[in-house]
Design a protein around this motif. Sequence first.
Motif, PDB file in Angstrom:
ATOM      1  N   LEU A 374       9.565  25.457  20.542  1.00 40.29           N
ATOM      2  CA  LEU A 374      10.148  26.566  19.800  1.00 40.29           C
ATOM      3  C   LEU A 374      10.416  27.739  20.726  1.00 40.29           C
ATOM      4  O   LEU A 374      11.474  28.387  20.648  1.00 40.29           O
ATOM      5  CB  LEU A 374       9.194  26.977  18.676  1.00 40.29           C
ATOM      6  CG  LEU A 374       9.709  28.032  17.691  1.00 40.29           C
ATOM      7  CD1 LEU A 374      10.936  27.520  16.959  1.00 40.29           C
ATOM      8  CD2 LEU A 374       8.612  28.410  16.693  1.00 40.29           C
ATOM      9  N   VAL A 398      15.524  23.090  10.933  1.00 41.02           N
ATOM     10  CA  VAL A 398      14.588  21.980  10.718  1.00 41.02           C
ATOM     11  C   VAL A 398      14.554  21.628   9.242  1.00 41.02           C
ATOM     12  O   VAL A 398      14.623  20.446   8.860  1.00 41.02           O
ATOM     13  CB  VAL A 398      13.181  22.342  11.228  1.00 41.02           C
ATOM     14  CG1 VAL A 398      12.169  21.277  10.795  1.00 41.02           C
ATOM     15  CG2 VAL A 398      13.175  22.469  12.740  1.00 41.02           C
ATOM     16  N   ILE A 403      17.799  19.650  12.785  1.00 42.71           N
ATOM     17  CA  ILE A 403      16.889  19.540  13.927  1.00 42.71           C
ATOM     18  C   ILE A 403      15.710  18.691  13.475  1.00 42.71           C
ATOM     19  O   ILE A 403      15.161  18.890  12.382  1.00 42.71           O
ATOM     20  CB  ILE A 403      16.399  20.918  14.403  1.00 42.71           C
ATOM     21  CG1 ILE A 403      17.555  21.733  14.979  1.00 42.71           C
ATOM     22  CG2 ILE A 403      15.305  20.774  15.458  1.00 42.71           C
ATOM     23  CD1 ILE A 403      17.160  23.127  15.429  1.00 42.71           C
ATOM     24  N   SER A 404      15.342  17.741  14.326  1.00 48.52           N
ATOM     25  CA  SER A 404      14.189  16.899  14.047  1.00 48.52           C
ATOM     26  C   SER A 404      12.954  17.524  14.684  1.00 48.52           C
ATOM     27  O   SER A 404      13.000  17.976  15.833  1.00 48.52           O
ATOM     28  CB  SER A 404      14.420  15.492  14.618  1.00 48.52           C
ATOM     29  OG  SER A 404      13.288  14.686  14.440  1.00 48.52           O
ATOM     30  N   ALA A 405      11.851  17.553  13.955  1.00 51.40           N
ATOM     31  CA  ALA A 405      10.616  18.177  14.448  1.00 51.40           C
ATOM     32  C   ALA A 405       9.509  17.144  14.562  1.00 51.40           C
ATOM     33  O   ALA A 405       9.371  16.266  13.712  1.00 51.40           O
ATOM     34  CB  ALA A 405      10.184  19.300  13.512  1.00 51.40           C
ATOM     35  N   TYR A 414      10.875  19.889  19.221  1.00 51.44           N
ATOM     36  CA  TYR A 414      12.068  19.798  18.389  1.00 51.44           C
ATOM     37  C   TYR A 414      13.180  19.115  19.182  1.00 51.44           C
ATOM     38  O   TYR A 414      13.180  19.134  20.412  1.00 51.44           O
ATOM     39  CB  TYR A 414      12.529  21.198  17.957  1.00 51.44           C
ATOM     40  CG  TYR A 414      11.454  21.997  17.256  1.00 51.44           C
ATOM     41  CD1 TYR A 414      11.376  22.022  15.869  1.00 51.44           C
ATOM     42  CD2 TYR A 414      10.503  22.714  17.986  1.00 51.44           C
ATOM     43  CE1 TYR A 414      10.380  22.752  15.223  1.00 51.44           C
ATOM     44  CE2 TYR A 414       9.504  23.440  17.343  1.00 51.44           C
ATOM     45  CZ  TYR A 414       9.448  23.446  15.967  1.00 51.44           C
ATOM     46  OH  TYR A 414       8.463  24.163  15.345  1.00 51.44           O
TER      47      TYR A 414
END
Length: 904
Positions: A374, A398, A403-405, A414
Amino acid sequence: MGGRALDILIALVEQAGQVVSKQDLMASAWPKLFVEEANLRVQITALRRILSDGQEGQSYIENVARQGYVFSGRVTVSTPEIFPVVQPQSLLAFHNLPSPLQIVIGRDVVVAALAAHLAERRLVTIAGSGGVGKTTTAIEVGRGSLPLHGAVILVDLARISDTLHVESTIKAAIATTLKIAQQPLSEPLPVKDPLIILDNCEHLLEATAQAAEELLRSSPQAKVLATSREPLRAAGEYVFRLSGLEVPPADHDASSIDFLSFAAVRLFVERAAAVLGSYVPRPADVPVIVELCRRFDGMPLAIELAAGRVDAYGVHGLGQHLDDAFQLLTFGQRTALPRHQTLQAALNWSYDQLSDSEKTTFSRLAVFPGLFSLDAGAEVASIAEPIWSTTEDIASLVMKSLISADFTQAVPRYRLLETTRVYARAKLRERGEFDRLSKRHATYVRTKLESFDRHDAHAESPERTSSFAGLVDDLRACLAWCFGPNGDAELGVELATASSTVWFELSLVSEARVYFERAAAALEERGQADPARLISLLSSLGTALVYTIGPGPEIETLWTRAARLAEASGDASLKLDALYGNWLSELAAGKYRRSLATAESFRKVAYVGAEKAPGAKIGERLIGISQLYLGHITQAYDSLERFISSQPPALSTIVRMQYDQSASASAYKAMTLWLLGKPEEALASAASCVDDALARGHTSTLSLVLAEAGCPVPFFAGALAVMEERVDLLQYTSGRQAFGPWRAWGRCFRGALSLSRGTHGDAVEQLSGGLDELERTRWPVRRSLFLCLLSQALLGCGRGDEGLLRIDDALAMCAESGEAWHLPELLRVKAELMHPERPQDAFACLRQAQAIAERNKMVAWQIRCRETALRLSQTSDTTEPVALEPDRRIERRQITKVVPTQVQ
């Protein structure tokens, strides 16, 4: 534990106490595939390590020679709780689910998990990016739940855009399905246990959340399953994040994998077959299909669109157009929603829902090729914007599945899925910010590299390796831009210089070489350069070249230049850099006398002004290794012991090729122990080195330890079962790195194993092939040893004359290089080869071998010489005595040309 290892463990435990054949175990782990037995042994070794087999006297998996393996641990069988069988309330439940037109692939586990969540909760939202298969999955859950619900009602919200129409659309779907008049959502539904599926909610979140809450309040037995690119944020909501289909991991061994067991690959093959009428992938197609599935992150929509173009492009044509994904994936099903007919349309739908600030952040994050923190994302993407604002945008993206977390790590990571990143990068170029953000990204990565403290960054730890691994994708992207047409070459030089430790630590030597060469060329174009930076870059390039093209005159020239610059600078640390490189190049080239002199110079420079400096400790290790090759066994042992006892750091900035120095020194020490006649200590030391290297998980360290002690010590000590495991491991490990001599050494050690087992034909083939491969690497190290073994294998095949030529080649190499640690063994083997025709000369060779072994305290070779003398005297007509004494006449007449002066 990997899937293959788990399959093998299950097969063993199911027949605990009984021998399970190797064939049955391989069939369990690799069904319908032919794999080499070495793959099984590697998995067994991994299982033993996981189970702590052999520790504290506990044994779980035992080897039954020439039969298989048996699980000898205690097995306790417990009965799991069985889910009660649910009797259907009605086989004719009300529903409006569409009839399936195609089989759903790879979602069985997900559907079962969602059904379990719905059994415990009343509101579940399937959240995921566009094209991941949310609607398909929700419908499958509904279809599987028909026996459990009086009604399953699908409400498609994709076709409406006004929040005022949400409630009326839900009421209409309920009324039509139940065949009743429309009623307010505040009234209870006239059916038992209804399941309402609210599909495609992301553009109508607030209204949909209110409607879902109203439904659940009015109908206490009702349940709601929603699909959305972001959560509804309704009361009681459980969010289920849906990801792409399973794809083969990048580090999978292609020779031992069933690619169709991965859902993404199976989906492509099924859909391609539907387009072509029939399709069975050829072996050459499989890597292309796998790469395509990986690039699309297992995204079903992208895979189906790609398979739909296989009739136009062919599989390999699709692979060639992967970088132009959005042009490639332009034709979907005509009956699909417009946003599902092309990949770009699916992403346009999501992008149009973003605020202006979110659009800016989204496009700027495209410079990250993989995972980012982040803090990293906010720092790079914030120009005029405050950091907190960008951080909020990332969190929102997200939630909206752009966005994949990954929250499984201590610090969340991320990333943009590959198809999403390509789309975002196009938006970044449209904004005219691509070069500006690329430079910000490169500057951030350079700062990140510089933030590693010069000492702490070279302290061995898993966190350090993990941190370096996390930078690789960023480095690749940054260096590609820096040395590109609109890049910043100066920044590229700084990055290449600062990143050398990363590439060597991760054993990415071949790739590193390309970047070092580009950086060196950029420095040459600039003319005058900072000596420290240039020497550092030359050192990194020289090390990379040694391990890629192999030692040679062009590399010597490079190191000579580095040494000249270092000497002119007067900086001791730069001198050590250059001296270490020269030592490595000389050792790799088999110039052992020169390497010892260079090692002593290294120690001398390191001692000046700082007797306990880390460089002085490293000097002891270099001296010990050179002394070992030269046959100075006791001196080598003392030098290596001084290095090990000083408790040096595992890694050093001086040692560009980032292997564990302590592990390397301990491995060489294990070899000296065997030569000094201490086989048990040597075996224990070698085993400890291998275990430590395995625990560290560093490819280069493990390969080095296996070649230096892990394989040769058990070979010489006759521990063939141990050696077989080590050779399997060396060949498996070296197969994953296409540089250096390790692959050739692994093949030669395989031949040594065959020789020890009396399969001389196999030994000749394996040793000959390994020696040819070793010659192509330009590394002469261990070549004379393997020539000696080849000569013995040839003798076993009745080709003694050829064997005699090979042993003479080995002796000539030793005479030129000064290598002498195994000279008594070469002479002993030559004696065996000569004995049938020239017994007197054979015993002369044995006397010379014994004399050299005695002078250099090589007890192991002394014992072998005596044993050979006894055996030959019993089969010979000569009256030569069994007790060997050096014969100076023979030494002068026949051996002078092949015996290095150091050991006479």
